[in-house]
Write a protein that holds these residues in place. Structure first.
Motif, PDB file in Angstrom:
ATOM      1  N   LEU A 122       0.836  -1.205   0.000  1.00 56.92           N
ATOM      2  CA  LEU A 122       0.000   0.000   0.000  1.00 56.92           C
ATOM      3  C   LEU A 122       0.866   1.250   0.000  1.00 56.92           C
ATOM      4  O   LEU A 122       0.563   2.235  -0.679  1.00 56.92           O
ATOM      5  N   PHE A 123       1.946   1.216   0.766  1.00 57.21           N
ATOM      6  CA  PHE A 123       2.867   2.351   0.819  1.00 57.21           C
ATOM      7  C   PHE A 123       3.431   2.629  -0.567  1.00 57.21           C
ATOM      8  O   PHE A 123       3.519   3.778  -1.013  1.00 57.21           O
ATOM      9  N   GLU A 124       3.805   1.544  -1.286  1.00 58.79           N
ATOM     10  CA  GLU A 124       4.357   1.698  -2.629  1.00 58.79           C
ATOM     11  C   GLU A 124       3.302   2.189  -3.614  1.00 58.79           C
ATOM     12  O   GLU A 124       3.553   3.078  -4.435  1.00 58.79           O
ATOM     13  N   ALA A 125       2.106   1.620  -3.540  1.00 61.94           N
ATOM     14  CA  ALA A 125       1.065   1.934  -4.517  1.00 61.94           C
ATOM     15  C   ALA A 125       0.575   3.368  -4.404  1.00 61.94           C
ATOM     16  O   ALA A 125       0.290   4.023  -5.417  1.00 61.94           O
ATOM     17  N   PHE A 126       0.464   3.888  -3.173  1.00 61.65           N
ATOM     18  CA  PHE A 126      -0.135   5.203  -2.975  1.00 61.65           C
ATOM     19  C   PHE A 126       0.873   6.291  -2.640  1.00 61.65           C
ATOM     20  O   PHE A 126       0.484   7.425  -2.344  1.00 61.65           O
ATOM     21  N   GLY A 127       2.151   5.968  -2.685  1.00 61.63           N
ATOM     22  CA  GLY A 127       3.161   7.011  -2.597  1.00 61.63           C
ATOM     23  C   GLY A 127       3.648   7.372  -1.215  1.00 61.63           C
ATOM     24  O   GLY A 127       4.584   8.152  -1.070  1.00 61.63           O
ATOM     25  N   GLY A 128       3.024   6.836  -0.178  1.00 58.13           N
ATOM     26  CA  GLY A 128       3.483   7.101   1.171  1.00 58.13           C
ATOM     27  C   GLY A 128       3.370   8.563   1.577  1.00 58.13           C
ATOM     28  O   GLY A 128       2.626   9.351   0.995  1.00 58.13           O
ATOM     29  N   LEU A 129       4.142   8.945   2.590  1.00 59.72           N
ATOM     30  CA  LEU A 129       4.090  10.305   3.129  1.00 59.72           C
ATOM     31  C   LEU A 129       4.492  11.340   2.085  1.00 59.72           C
ATOM     32  O   LEU A 129       3.872  12.392   1.969  1.00 59.72           O
ATOM     33  N   ARG A 130       5.503  11.020   1.322  1.00 57.51           N
ATOM     34  CA  ARG A 130       5.968  11.964   0.307  1.00 57.51           C
ATOM     35  C   ARG A 130       4.906  12.193  -0.757  1.00 57.51           C
ATOM     36  O   ARG A 130       4.706  13.310  -1.234  1.00 57.51           O
ATOM     37  N   GLY A 131       4.219  11.116  -1.142  1.00 56.11           N
ATOM     38  CA  GLY A 131       3.146  11.260  -2.118  1.00 56.11           C
ATOM     39  C   GLY A 131       2.028  12.148  -1.600  1.00 56.11           C
ATOM     40  O   GLY A 131       1.441  12.932  -2.357  1.00 56.11           O
ATOM     41  N   LEU A 132       1.732  12.037  -0.291  1.00 58.82           N
ATOM     42  CA  LEU A 132       0.709  12.908   0.300  1.00 58.82           C
ATOM     43  C   LEU A 132       1.130  14.367   0.235  1.00 58.82           C
ATOM     44  O   LEU A 132       0.326  15.249  -0.092  1.00 58.82           O
ATOM     45  N   VAL A 133       2.396  14.633   0.546  1.00 61.43           N
ATOM     46  CA  VAL A 133       2.900  16.011   0.490  1.00 61.43           C
ATOM     47  C   VAL A 133       2.790  16.555  -0.922  1.00 61.43           C
ATOM     48  O   VAL A 133       2.358  17.703  -1.138  1.00 61.43           O
ATOM     49  N   GLU A 134       3.161  15.749  -1.899  1.00 61.74           N
ATOM     50  CA  GLU A 134       3.108  16.198  -3.288  1.00 61.74           C
ATOM     51  C   GLU A 134       1.678  16.424  -3.758  1.00 61.74           C
ATOM     52  O   GLU A 134       1.437  17.223  -4.656  1.00 61.74           O
ATOM     53  N   THR A 135       0.735  15.722  -3.144  1.00 62.36           N
ATOM     54  CA  THR A 135      -0.668  15.904  -3.499  1.00 62.36           C
ATOM     55  C   THR A 135      -1.251  17.165  -2.875  1.00 62.36           C
ATOM     56  O   THR A 135      -2.029  17.887  -3.508  1.00 62.36           O
ATOM     57  N   VAL A 136      -0.859  17.447  -1.641  1.00 61.58           N
ATOM     58  CA  VAL A 136      -1.469  18.537  -0.889  1.00 61.58           C
ATOM     59  C   VAL A 136      -0.812  19.887  -1.162  1.00 61.58           C
ATOM     60  O   VAL A 136      -1.500  20.923  -1.233  1.00 61.58           O
ATOM     61  N   LEU A 137       0.500  19.913  -1.321  1.00 58.08           N
ATOM     62  CA  LEU A 137       1.246  21.173  -1.345  1.00 58.08           C
ATOM     63  C   LEU A 137       0.797  22.170  -2.410  1.00 58.08           C
ATOM     64  O   LEU A 137       0.619  23.362  -2.099  1.00 58.08           O
ATOM     65  N   PRO A 138       0.599  21.771  -3.679  1.00 56.59           N
ATOM     66  CA  PRO A 138       0.184  22.759  -4.680  1.00 56.59           C
ATOM     67  C   PRO A 138      -1.138  23.443  -4.344  1.00 56.59           C
ATOM     68  O   PRO A 138      -1.254  24.676  -4.440  1.00 56.59           O
ATOM     69  N   GLY A 139      -2.136  22.670  -3.942  1.00 52.97           N
ATOM     70  CA  GLY A 139      -3.426  23.258  -3.587  1.00 52.97           C
ATOM     71  C   GLY A 139      -3.333  24.140  -2.354  1.00 52.97           C
ATOM     72  O   GLY A 139      -3.981  25.186  -2.266  1.00 52.97           O
ATOM     73  N   LEU A 140      -2.514  23.710  -1.391  1.00 57.83           N
ATOM     74  CA  LEU A 140      -2.318  24.515  -0.183  1.00 57.83           C
ATOM     75  C   LEU A 140      -1.669  25.848  -0.518  1.00 57.83           C
ATOM     76  O   LEU A 140      -2.073  26.901   0.003  1.00 57.83           O
ATOM     77  N   LEU A 141      -0.675  25.814  -1.389  1.00 54.20           N
ATOM     78  CA  LEU A 141      -0.004  27.051  -1.791  1.00 54.20           C
ATOM     79  C   LEU A 141      -0.959  27.970  -2.546  1.00 54.20           C
ATOM     80  O   LEU A 141      -0.977  29.192  -2.318  1.00 54.20           O
ATOM     81  N   PHE A 142      -1.777  27.394  -3.422  1.00 49.17           N
ATOM     82  CA  PHE A 142      -2.733  28.188  -4.198  1.00 49.17           C
ATOM     83  C   PHE A 142      -3.702  28.924  -3.274  1.00 49.17           C
ATOM     84  O   PHE A 142      -3.884  30.146  -3.378  1.00 49.17           O
ATOM     85  N   VAL A 143      -4.325  28.197  -2.356  1.00 47.86           N
ATOM     86  CA  VAL A 143      -5.342  28.825  -1.510  1.00 47.86           C
ATOM     87  C   VAL A 143      -4.703  29.798  -0.518  1.00 47.86           C
ATOM     88  O   VAL A 143      -5.301  30.824  -0.171  1.00 47.86           O
ATOM     89  N   THR A 144      -3.476  29.517  -0.076  1.00 47.94           N
ATOM     90  CA  THR A 144      -2.798  30.429   0.847  1.00 47.94           C
ATOM     91  C   THR A 144      -2.517  31.766   0.177  1.00 47.94           C
ATOM     92  O   THR A 144      -2.819  32.843   0.729  1.00 47.94           O
ATOM     93  N   ILE A 145      -1.942  31.721  -1.017  1.00 50.69           N
ATOM     94  CA  ILE A 145      -1.618  32.957  -1.726  1.00 50.69           C
ATOM     95  C   ILE A 145      -2.888  33.699  -2.122  1.00 50.69           C
ATOM     96  O   ILE A 145      -2.975  34.936  -1.986  1.00 50.69           O
TER      97      ILE A 145
END
Length: 247
Positions: A31-54
């Motif tokens: 599951l860790f491999e398939a869904f990207g683990g913690l790093r994959g979560l960061v890569e999923t969340v960061l762009p949207g978080l940056l967009f809404v913050t700015i």
């Protein structure tokens, strides 16, 4: 085998516990491999978080969109430099790019989130429909990771049932997420929608992954079809060698 050679009840229980723990560990790693683990979560969340913050700070669609796209590209570049698997980062760039195009075309910053919301809805329906059709999507995703491919469909009914439960869980969780987001798309402003969407990025995902882990950890172990093919090839080579020796 004599009575002394037979495993005791305690030994059998210990072996069963060991096999169960091993199955859990293998499932967790897959599951860790398939869904990207913690790093994959960061890569999923960061762009949207940056967009809404700015956007919350300066209400500037163009600056927010460019920043979100830029950080997505940086994440891909880091993956490539480190020679890591970049599929999660690439999917993030694609999603952000489509969102940017939508928002720029309409001039409405809220439309930055619309493609991702539509994708979530489509994915929820895919999980549910594929399960009803007897080919649960989560099995198609994880089968190659577990080296079982589609053997679970016909040779491992217990595992197929676990995949069906997991796929339904994913579908229902994503539908619940959509039930929250789509009304907000129509009624809330961009910042409200953005912060709710960012907040709902990780918890539903973690819940779905956890339920998948629970279902699969209790299921029969996967059938390693790659090992079976290698064994068959080895037997064929031995048979061919035997024929060459005239045996």
């Amino acid at each position: 085998m004599t009575s002394l050679d037979k495993p005791t009840t305690q030994e059998q229980e210990d072996n069963a516990a060991h096999d169960h723990d091993h199955a859990k560990a293998v499932t967790e790693a897959a599951l860790f491999e398939a869904f990207g683990g913690l790093r994959g979560l960061v890569e999923t969340v960061l762009p949207g978080l940056l967009f809404v913050t700015i956007f919350t700070i300066n209400q500037d669609l163009h600056v927010s969109a460019i920043a979100a796209l830029a950080v997505s590209l940086v994440l891909v570049a880091v993956r490539l430099v480190r020679k890591d698997t970049a599929k999660h980062a690439f999917s993030g760039v694609f999603g952000v790019a489509v969102g940017v195009v939508f928002a720029m075309m309409t001039g409405d910053a809220k439309d930055f989130y619309l493609p991702g919301m539509l994708y979530t809805l489509g994915l929820a329906l895919a999980y549910i429909i594929s399960t009803l059709a007897g080919v649960p999507l989560i099995g198609l995703i994880l089968g190659p990771v577990f080296k079982e491919n589609l053997s679970w469909r016909t040779r491992n009914p217990g595992r197929k049932k676990a995949y069906a439960k997991a796929s339904l869980a994913w579908g229902l969780i994503l539908l619940a997420k959509c039930a929250i987001l789509f009304p907000l798309y129509w009624w809330a402003d961009t910042t409200q929608l953005g912060w709710v969407l960012v907040t709902l990025k990780i918890p539903p995902f973690l819940l779905a992954v956890y339920l998948t882990w629970v279902f699969l950890a209790k299921a029969p172990p996967p059938i390693d079809v790659f090992a079976e093919m290698e064994a068959e090839e080895a037997r064929e080579r031995e048979a061919a060698a035997a024929r060459d020796r005239g045996e």
